[in-house]
Design a protein around this motif. Structure first.
Motif, PDB file in Angstrom:
ATOM      1  N   GLU A 242       0.812  -1.219   0.000  1.00  0.00           N
ATOM      2  CA  GLU A 242       0.000   0.000   0.000  1.00  0.00           C
ATOM      3  C   GLU A 242       0.848   1.272   0.000  1.00  0.00           C
ATOM      4  OE1 GLU A 242      -2.503  -0.343   3.359  1.00  0.00           O
ATOM      5  OE2 GLU A 242      -3.678  -2.043   2.565  1.00  0.00           O
ATOM      6  N   MET A 243       2.159   1.137   0.121  1.00  0.00           N
ATOM      7  CA  MET A 243       3.030   2.317   0.111  1.00  0.00           C
ATOM      8  C   MET A 243       3.033   2.936  -1.287  1.00  0.00           C
ATOM      9  SD  MET A 243       6.200   0.913   2.437  1.00  0.00           S
ATOM     10  CE  MET A 243       7.053   2.484   2.292  1.00  0.00           C
ATOM     11  N   PRO A 244       2.878   4.264  -1.369  1.00  0.00           N
ATOM     12  CA  PRO A 244       2.723   4.921  -2.682  1.00  0.00           C
ATOM     13  C   PRO A 244       4.017   5.015  -3.488  1.00  0.00           C
ATOM     14  CG  PRO A 244       2.700   6.543  -0.932  1.00  0.00           C
ATOM     15  CD  PRO A 244       2.719   5.212  -0.244  1.00  0.00           C
ATOM     16  N   ASP A 245       5.166   5.010  -2.851  1.00  0.00           N
ATOM     17  CA  ASP A 245       6.404   5.254  -3.584  1.00  0.00           C
ATOM     18  C   ASP A 245       7.130   3.973  -3.981  1.00  0.00           C
ATOM     19  OD1 ASP A 245       6.851   4.557  -1.014  1.00  0.00           O
ATOM     20  OD2 ASP A 245       8.510   5.964  -0.666  1.00  0.00           O
ATOM     21  N   LEU A 246       6.415   2.844  -4.074  1.00  0.00           N
ATOM     22  CA  LEU A 246       7.043   1.589  -4.478  1.00  0.00           C
ATOM     23  C   LEU A 246       7.233   1.549  -5.990  1.00  0.00           C
ATOM     24  CD1 LEU A 246       5.246  -1.172  -2.366  1.00  0.00           C
ATOM     25  CD2 LEU A 246       7.606  -0.413  -2.158  1.00  0.00           C
ATOM     26  N   SER A 247       8.346   0.989  -6.411  1.00  0.00           N
ATOM     27  CA  SER A 247       8.572   0.799  -7.842  1.00  0.00           C
ATOM     28  C   SER A 247       7.753  -0.400  -8.322  1.00  0.00           C
ATOM     29  CB  SER A 247      10.054   0.556  -8.115  1.00  0.00           C
ATOM     30  OG  SER A 247      10.471  -0.658  -7.506  1.00  0.00           O
ATOM     31  N   GLU A 248       7.598  -0.494  -9.637  1.00  0.00           N
ATOM     32  CA  GLU A 248       6.832  -1.602 -10.202  1.00  0.00           C
ATOM     33  C   GLU A 248       7.475  -2.949  -9.878  1.00  0.00           C
ATOM     34  OE1 GLU A 248       3.916  -1.845 -11.654  1.00  0.00           O
ATOM     35  OE2 GLU A 248       3.639   0.287 -11.213  1.00  0.00           O
ATOM     36  N   GLU A 249       8.790  -2.990  -9.886  1.00  0.00           N
ATOM     37  CA  GLU A 249       9.482  -4.243  -9.590  1.00  0.00           C
ATOM     38  C   GLU A 249       9.235  -4.675  -8.152  1.00  0.00           C
ATOM     39  OE1 GLU A 249      13.971  -6.211  -9.678  1.00  0.00           O
ATOM     40  OE2 GLU A 249      13.651  -4.117 -10.291  1.00  0.00           O
ATOM     41  N   HIS A 250       9.321  -3.700  -7.223  1.00  0.00           N
ATOM     42  CA  HIS A 250       9.061  -4.024  -5.821  1.00  0.00           C
ATOM     43  C   HIS A 250       7.612  -4.446  -5.615  1.00  0.00           C
ATOM     44  CE1 HIS A 250      12.702  -1.412  -4.412  1.00  0.00           C
ATOM     45  NE2 HIS A 250      13.067  -2.593  -4.919  1.00  0.00           N
ATOM     46  N   ARG A 251       6.700  -3.756  -6.311  1.00  0.00           N
ATOM     47  CA  ARG A 251       5.290  -4.106  -6.170  1.00  0.00           C
ATOM     48  C   ARG A 251       5.035  -5.528  -6.700  1.00  0.00           C
ATOM     49  NH1 ARG A 251       1.459  -0.686  -4.928  1.00  0.00           N
ATOM     50  NH2 ARG A 251       2.816   1.084  -5.443  1.00  0.00           N
ATOM     51  N   ARG A 252       5.708  -5.866  -7.811  1.00  0.00           N
ATOM     52  CA  ARG A 252       5.549  -7.207  -8.371  1.00  0.00           C
ATOM     53  C   ARG A 252       6.103  -8.268  -7.415  1.00  0.00           C
ATOM     54  NH1 ARG A 252       8.800 -10.242 -11.507  1.00  0.00           N
ATOM     55  NH2 ARG A 252      10.257  -8.513 -11.772  1.00  0.00           N
ATOM     56  N   LEU A 253       7.221  -7.973  -6.767  1.00  0.00           N
ATOM     57  CA  LEU A 253       7.793  -8.904  -5.801  1.00  0.00           C
ATOM     58  C   LEU A 253       6.869  -9.101  -4.603  1.00  0.00           C
ATOM     59  CD1 LEU A 253      11.549  -7.803  -5.846  1.00  0.00           C
ATOM     60  CD2 LEU A 253      10.573  -9.890  -6.805  1.00  0.00           C
ATOM     61  N   LEU A 254       6.250  -8.003  -4.156  1.00  0.00           N
ATOM     62  CA  LEU A 254       5.316  -8.115  -3.034  1.00  0.00           C
ATOM     63  C   LEU A 254       4.078  -8.928  -3.418  1.00  0.00           C
ATOM     64  CD1 LEU A 254       5.509  -4.524  -1.501  1.00  0.00           C
ATOM     65  CD2 LEU A 254       6.287  -6.658  -0.453  1.00  0.00           C
ATOM     66  N   GLN A 255       3.653  -8.783  -4.668  1.00  0.00           N
ATOM     67  CA  GLN A 255       2.518  -9.591  -5.126  1.00  0.00           C
ATOM     68  C   GLN A 255       2.869 -11.079  -5.123  1.00  0.00           C
ATOM     69  OE1 GLN A 255       1.582  -7.954  -8.949  1.00  0.00           O
ATOM     70  NE2 GLN A 255       0.387  -6.231  -8.103  1.00  0.00           N
ATOM     71  N   ILE A 256       4.104 -11.395  -5.513  1.00  0.00           N
ATOM     72  CA  ILE A 256       4.550 -12.799  -5.478  1.00  0.00           C
ATOM     73  C   ILE A 256       4.551 -13.309  -4.047  1.00  0.00           C
ATOM     74  CG2 ILE A 256       6.523 -14.324  -5.870  1.00  0.00           C
ATOM     75  CD1 ILE A 256       7.239 -12.603  -8.291  1.00  0.00           C
ATOM     76  N   VAL A 257       5.056 -12.460  -3.109  1.00  0.00           N
ATOM     77  CA  VAL A 257       5.075 -12.862  -1.697  1.00  0.00           C
ATOM     78  C   VAL A 257       3.661 -13.112  -1.195  1.00  0.00           C
ATOM     79  CG1 VAL A 257       5.613 -12.090   0.641  1.00  0.00           C
ATOM     80  CG2 VAL A 257       7.256 -11.708  -1.203  1.00  0.00           C
ATOM     81  N   THR A 258       2.739 -12.213  -1.542  1.00  0.00           N
ATOM     82  CA  THR A 258       1.354 -12.362  -1.091  1.00  0.00           C
ATOM     83  C   THR A 258       0.715 -13.617  -1.675  1.00  0.00           C
ATOM     84  OG1 THR A 258       1.136  -9.948  -0.937  1.00  0.00           O
ATOM     85  CG2 THR A 258      -0.902 -11.245  -1.011  1.00  0.00           C
ATOM     86  N   ARG A 259       0.944 -13.831  -2.979  1.00  0.00           N
ATOM     87  CA  ARG A 259       0.349 -14.994  -3.636  1.00  0.00           C
ATOM     88  C   ARG A 259       0.891 -16.307  -3.062  1.00  0.00           C
ATOM     89  NH1 ARG A 259       1.377 -13.518  -8.329  1.00  0.00           N
ATOM     90  NH2 ARG A 259       3.263 -14.747  -8.745  1.00  0.00           N
ATOM     91  N   GLU A 260       2.205 -16.366  -2.853  1.00  0.00           N
ATOM     92  CA  GLU A 260       2.794 -17.583  -2.302  1.00  0.00           C
ATOM     93  C   GLU A 260       2.385 -17.793  -0.848  1.00  0.00           C
ATOM     94  OE1 GLU A 260       4.554 -19.986  -3.937  1.00  0.00           O
ATOM     95  OE2 GLU A 260       3.805 -18.822  -5.640  1.00  0.00           O
ATOM     96  N   SER A 261       2.176 -16.688  -0.128  1.00  0.00           N
ATOM     97  CA  SER A 261       1.699 -16.813   1.254  1.00  0.00           C
ATOM     98  C   SER A 261       0.302 -17.424   1.279  1.00  0.00           C
ATOM     99  CB  SER A 261       1.692 -15.440   1.931  1.00  0.00           C
ATOM    100  OG  SER A 261       2.999 -14.910   2.011  1.00  0.00           O
ATOM    101  N   GLU A 262      -0.533 -16.988   0.337  1.00  0.00           N
ATOM    102  CA  GLU A 262      -1.878 -17.555   0.262  1.00  0.00           C
ATOM    103  C   GLU A 262      -1.827 -19.038  -0.088  1.00  0.00           C
ATOM    104  OE1 GLU A 262      -3.926 -15.191  -2.567  1.00  0.00           O
ATOM    105  OE2 GLU A 262      -4.199 -13.468  -1.213  1.00  0.00           O
TER     106      GLU A 262
END
Length: 455
Positions: A242-262
């Protein structure tokens, strides 16, 4: 000749009477010829003493023939009587031996020295699922998958694997001995068969139950230890995303973390579902509406995903009453259907059948996928045996638990490249033993349900 025939065909007294009658007739003929009342063709005319001597000799001859013929006839009748008694005793003995052979519960097969079958008893016909006519003159070796024991060696018995005509796998304990005939020596071999299929199946059941219990306890411990930090990781990843200043690469990595956590959370949920004591609410339910709910939901999902899979229904009854937990049965049906859909990646047909048996309802889920190897078939209901990428391998293990709690049976038929068929058998409501509602799985003692995974 007449005297001999009379002695043979009738009692001895009739032989003597025939001899007397023949002598009287002969004497009359002699008297008539002597007094020339009838013409005689003899060139001499005997005197009275000669005539008396002839009569006396013939009298003795007729009497001797009657006596000897009667004696021989009596001995012949006695021999016939003894022969009949001996034949009757032999037939009784043969019938007794035949009854013993046919009544024994063990399979019995005899062969010649060339290994070709000469006799099969009723128990062997039942064990081999073949008639005696089909087995006679066949070589016994090719019937089994393992080499037969050999007479005279250290190995005169052993366990043999056998595949019945219906492709059901069986295990026999086979013992061999020589078939000896007095005066002729060994003329063949005798094989006795004991069916060990049920014993070996129960042994596998016990081993499997032990493994399942150990894995269940381990899974519960690991799941509880992993879920807490996993929740923290997933929550932290969501906050960072939810942080506004994240780069696309960091956001994509966080999505992977969230998906794998699920995904890990889903695996842990399966672990806990498998290891926890399940509560069941048994009631008299009809399986067809439960099955239709599952199939309709599956059809809509497959249509949306354009899987190219069609469902074919083959119901032999309109109502199938069983004592079961309806929600748990839907879970079983869904697992079977889900496995079939995942197996048919390039499309195919899922055939769902309901057949009525004597005391049970049989439900079959047959796909046209690639099938399974014999090793996979053997272990399919054990945990962590998934054949699909990303699967936890707990779906069918949970199915196993549910069916066991319902005192049912579940097994699989499959061969590589020939599809896979899961078979579920549940007792009819009238046959089912009353089960207390909300019964815990660990207290629901049922029949062993893996009837024998067979190809």
């Amino acid at each position: 000749m007449v005297i001999i025939v009379a002695s043979i065909l009738m009692r001895r007294v009739w032989g003597y009477l025939t001899a007397a009658l023949a002598f009287i007739l002969y004497g009359i003929v002699l008297e008539l010829c002597y007094f020339q009342i009838v013409p005689s063709y003899s060139t001499t005319h005997p005197g009275i003493r000669t005539l008396q001597a002839i009569i006396f000799v013939n009298l003795f001859g007729y009497a001797a023939v009657a006596y000897l013929a009667g004696l021989l006839a009596a001995k012949l009748r006695q021999a016939d009587t003894r022969l009949e008694h001996a034949q009757g005793a032999l037939e009784n003995l043969q019938a007794l031996h035949e009854n013993i052979i046919q009544s024994t519960s063990n399979g019995l097969i005899t062969t010649g020295l060339d290994g070709r079958i000469t006799l099969v008893n009723a128990a062997a016909e039942k064990l081999l699922d073949r008639t005696e006519a089909e087995l006679l003159r066949q070589s016994i070796g090719p019937l089994f998958q393992d080499p037969l024991p050999v007479v005279g060696s250290e190995r005169t018995y052993g366990e043999m694997r056998f595949i019945a005509p219906n492709e059901f796998r069986k295990t026999f304990r086979v013992m061999v001995s020589e078939l000896n005939v007095p005066g002729r020596g060994a003329v063949g071999h005798v094989y006795t068969l004991d069916d060990l299929t049920q014993i070996r199946r129960l042994e596998r059941e016990v081993r499997m139950q032990d493994r399942l219990a150990a894995v269940g306890r381990l899974s519960a411990a690991i799941a509880h230890e992993v879920r807490n930090p996993l929740t923290s990781i997933a929550g932290s990843a969501s906050l960072l995303a939810e942080m506004p200043d994240l780069s696309e690469e960091h956001r994509r990595l966080l999505q992977i973390v969230t998906r794998e956590s699920e995904r890990l959370n889903n695996i842990i949920t399966d672990f806990l579902a498998y290891s926890r004591n399940k509560q069941y609410r048994f009631a008299n339910v009809d399986l067809i509406p439960l099955l239709e709910d599952t199939l309709i939901l599956l059809e809509h999902r497959m249509a949306a995903q354009n899987t190219g899979i069609k469902i074919e229904r083959r119901y032999s009854a309109q109502k199938t009453s069983v004592l079961a937990d309806g929600d748990r049965m839907k879970q079983v049906f869904w697992n079977f259907c889900e496995n079939a859909v995942r197996a048919m990646k390039k499309g195919g047909t899922l055939t769902v059948s309901i057949d009525e048996m004597e005391h049970e309802w049989q439900l079959s889920f047959a796909d046209t996928g690639p099938g399974m190897s014999p090793l996979m078939v053997e272990k399919i209901f054990e945990p962590f045996q998934s054949q699909f990428e990303g699967g936890t391998g707990l779906g069918l293990a949970i199915v196993y638990q549910i069916v066991q709690a319902h005192e049912g049976k579940v097994f699989v038929r499959s061969k590589p490249e020939q599809g896979c068929t899961f078979v579920l058998r549940l007792r009819k409501a009238a046959e089912a033993v009353a089960i207390t509602p909300a019964l815990s799985a660990e207290h629901a003692v049922g029949k062993p349900i893996a009837e024998g995974a067979h190809a």
